[in-house]
Design an enzyme around this catalytic site. Structure first.
Site, PDB file in Angstrom:
ATOM      1  N   ASP A 172      32.732  50.869  50.749  1.00 24.89           N
ATOM      2  CA  ASP A 172      34.187  50.745  50.696  1.00 24.89           C
ATOM      3  C   ASP A 172      34.360  51.984  49.287  1.00 24.89           C
ATOM      4  OD1 ASP A 172      34.293  47.850  52.492  1.00 24.89           O
ATOM      5  OD2 ASP A 172      36.716  49.315  51.919  1.00 24.89           O
ATOM      6  N   ARG A 214      44.706  47.892  46.771  1.00 23.90           N
ATOM      7  CA  ARG A 214      43.417  47.177  47.043  1.00 23.90           C
ATOM      8  C   ARG A 214      42.892  48.236  46.377  1.00 23.90           C
ATOM      9  NH1 ARG A 214      41.196  46.057  52.761  1.00 23.90           N
ATOM     10  NH2 ARG A 214      40.086  44.598  51.518  1.00 23.90           N
ATOM     11  N   GLN A 216      36.443  39.940  60.411  1.00 20.68           N
ATOM     12  CA  GLN A 216      36.416  41.048  60.603  1.00 20.68           C
ATOM     13  C   GLN A 216      35.443  41.232  61.653  1.00 20.68           C
ATOM     14  OE1 GLN A 216      36.934  40.061  57.407  1.00 20.68           O
ATOM     15  NE2 GLN A 216      37.861  42.028  56.138  1.00 20.68           N
ATOM     16  N   ASN A 254      30.955  46.522  49.406  1.00 17.94           N
ATOM     17  CA  ASN A 254      31.001  46.983  50.883  1.00 17.94           C
ATOM     18  C   ASN A 254      31.357  45.136  51.322  1.00 17.94           C
ATOM     19  OD1 ASN A 254      31.800  47.844  53.693  1.00 17.94           O
ATOM     20  ND2 ASN A 254      29.688  46.329  54.560  1.00 17.94           N
ATOM     21  N   LYS A 255      31.662  44.427  52.461  1.00 20.99           N
ATOM     22  CA  LYS A 255      32.685  43.270  52.179  1.00 20.99           C
ATOM     23  C   LYS A 255      31.627  42.243  51.820  1.00 20.99           C
ATOM     24  CE  LYS A 255      35.132  42.443  53.860  1.00 20.99           C
ATOM     25  NZ  LYS A 255      35.874  42.234  52.917  1.00 20.99           N
ATOM     26  N   ARG A 307      43.010  47.944  57.453  1.00 24.44           N
ATOM     27  CA  ARG A 307      42.128  47.742  56.694  1.00 24.44           C
ATOM     28  C   ARG A 307      40.421  48.899  57.272  1.00 24.44           C
ATOM     29  NH1 ARG A 307      39.013  46.807  60.476  1.00 24.44           N
ATOM     30  NH2 ARG A 307      37.616  46.406  59.021  1.00 24.44           N
ATOM     31  N   GLY A 308      39.647  49.031  56.113  1.00 21.93           N
ATOM     32  CA  GLY A 308      38.778  49.185  56.507  1.00 21.93           C
ATOM     33  C   GLY A 308      38.546  50.656  55.580  1.00 21.93           C
ATOM     34  N   ALA A 309      38.153  50.987  55.254  1.00 24.48           N
ATOM     35  CA  ALA A 309      38.378  52.452  53.647  1.00 24.48           C
ATOM     36  C   ALA A 309      39.111  53.285  54.071  1.00 24.48           C
ATOM     37  CB  ALA A 309      36.313  52.177  52.687  1.00 24.48           C
TER      38      ALA A 309
HETATM   39  O1  MRU Z   1      38.324  44.465  53.715  1.00 19.70           O
HETATM   40  P1  MRU Z   1      38.369  45.256  54.537  1.00 19.70           P
HETATM   41  O2  MRU Z   1      38.260  44.672  56.065  1.00 19.70           O
HETATM   42  O3  MRU Z   1      38.915  46.545  54.352  1.00 19.70           O
HETATM   43  O4  MRU Z   1      37.047  45.612  54.035  1.00 19.70           O
HETATM   44  C1  MRU Z   1      35.734  46.986  55.004  1.00 19.70           C
HETATM   45  C2  MRU Z   1      34.188  46.732  54.597  1.00 19.70           C
HETATM   46  O5  MRU Z   1      34.359  46.430  53.967  1.00 19.70           O
HETATM   47  C3  MRU Z   1      34.833  48.069  55.838  1.00 19.70           C
HETATM   48  O6  MRU Z   1      33.191  47.447  56.187  1.00 19.70           O
HETATM   49  C4  MRU Z   1      34.299  49.142  55.063  1.00 19.70           C
HETATM   50  O7  MRU Z   1      36.218  49.460  54.270  1.00 19.70           O
HETATM   51  C5  MRU Z   1      33.305  50.161  55.865  1.00 19.70           C
HETATM   52  S1  MRU Z   1      34.671  50.565  57.074  1.00 19.70           S
HETATM   53  C6  MRU Z   1      34.206  51.878  58.083  1.00 19.70           C
END
Ligand code: MRU
Length: 350
Positions: free
Chosen positions: A242, A93, A201, A252-253, A49-51
């Site tokens: 994201d 996603r 996270q 973002n999250k 996970r994470g963009a």
């Molecule tokens: O749902 P996730 O864990 O994929 O969400 C991740 C985030 O919101 C991060 O802050 C974002 O992707 C930036 S990662 C460098």
């Protein structure tokens, strides 16, 4: 360079191996993806996970898809099958634009070579491109770190939300990359980490990663952020993104928006650290960013422990959108930009 191995992912040439982020930090389990369907499932289920990590994983997934279809010597048929591969990977996603950015980049490379090259040659080119995306991601994060660390002073305390670290990228991280670069530059930085309900996270991944790197870390639950700011413990907030719209609004999250409002109230600078691949120049503002809703059980449970009955109604948006007025600056590999974002974001792409 035909392989890559980091903490987050390993490309072996025939498979993509992830550290399973669902079980960290209690267990270190690895998942090997041998097909593009395996990669799609790993993205959807948040093994990875994470963009930026999602983007690079999708690129390798696309290569696996190409290898699965290599018996189609007839290029039209191969092309058709690859459209389906792209659709499956792209359907995992919806919010992180890096997923679509990486798939479009892979598809363009395929299209550019379709006339001249045979299927085997195209697959080799695609594999090189996925590796380029992965290696570039690390260099980009280091550049974000170099640009952003100048905003921090020795002795600063930084609040972060979610995980925008090595685990959310191919390596090094965006928001955590800025912190890493400051520490590498000799600055003493103390990081306060929001636990980031419901998926934790922050508590599970960011704390693990920062402590592994020997960076001073304090975990707080999400509802403590305002009070910690009020107590003047925080000098800056740094988060990842994201998807950043053309006007600087960004997804973002879930919980990021609340942190931004709190930072504004307390006069604390609020920074977003992200690569250009997270900027969606086609999206005018935050209202147009698709927000993923995830399984309600993520809220009914706290990690593996049920906290409410399964008939309790739940709303579980995985992301929120923070309006650009709350963003002090966006830290990119091309430099740090400030308002007016409508003017300064497009200028990054010229
Ligand atoms: O749902 P996730 O864990 O994929 O969400 C991740 C985030 O919101 C991060 O802050 C974002 O992707 C930036 S990662 C460098």
């Amino acid at each position: 360079m035909d392989k890559i191995k980091t903490m987050t992912m390993e490309w072996t040439g025939n498979s993509l191996i992830f550290i399973d982020q669902r079980f960290l930090p209690l267990e270190e389990i690895y998942v090997e993806c041998k097909t593009y369907q395996d990669v799609a499932k790993s993205i959807k289920d948040m093994v990875v996970r994470g963009a930026p990590a999602i983007g690079a994983s999708a690129a390798f997934g696309y290569v696996l898809g190409a290898k699965q279809n290599q018996h189609y010597n007839e290029k039209d048929r191969f092309f058709q099958e690859m459209q389906n591969v792209k659709k499956v990977l792209g359907g995992t996603r919806p919010t992180a634009v890096n997923l679509f950015w990486a798939l479009n980049r892979m598809e363009k490379v395929m299209e550019d070579n379709l006339e001249e090259k045979n299927v085997k040659e195209i697959i080799d080119i695609l594999e090189k491109e996925a590796l380029n995306i992965a290696y570039e991601d690390i260099e980009i994060n280091k550049a974000i770190g170099r640009n952003g660390e100048k905003l921090l002073d020795d002795g600063d305390a930084v609040l972060t939300h979610c995980n925008a670290g090595a685990l959310a990228t191919v390596d090094y991280g965006t928001a955590l990359g800025v912190i890493r670069a400051a520490v590498e530059n000799g600055k003493r930085i103390h990081v306060y980490v929001d636990e980031t309900r419901p998926y934790l996270q922050g508590a599970r991944l960011t704390v693990w990663e920062l402590m592994k790197s020997g960076i001073k870390t304090t975990l707080i639950s999400d509802n403590m952020a305002g009070w910690v700011m009020k107590q003047q413990k925080i000098n800056a907030v740094i988060v990842g993104a994201d998807r950043i719209a053309r006007n600087g609004d960004f997804a973002n999250k879930i919980g990021t928006y609340s942190v931004a409002v709190l930072a504004k109230k307390h006069g604390i600078p609020f920074y977003v650290a992200a690569p250009l691949s997270t900027i969606d120049i086609e999206t005018e503002n935050g209202n147009a960013i698709p927000i993923e809703e995830r399984n309600k059980d993520e809220v009914r449970f706290c990690y593996k422990t049920r906290v409410v009955r399964d008939d309790v109604d739940v709303y579980n948006p995985a992301f929120d959108v923070t309006p650009h007025e709350l963003v002090t600056a966006i830290i990119t590999e091309k430099g740090v930009i400030r308002q007016p974002y409508e003017k300064n974001i497009p200028s990054l792409f010229v």
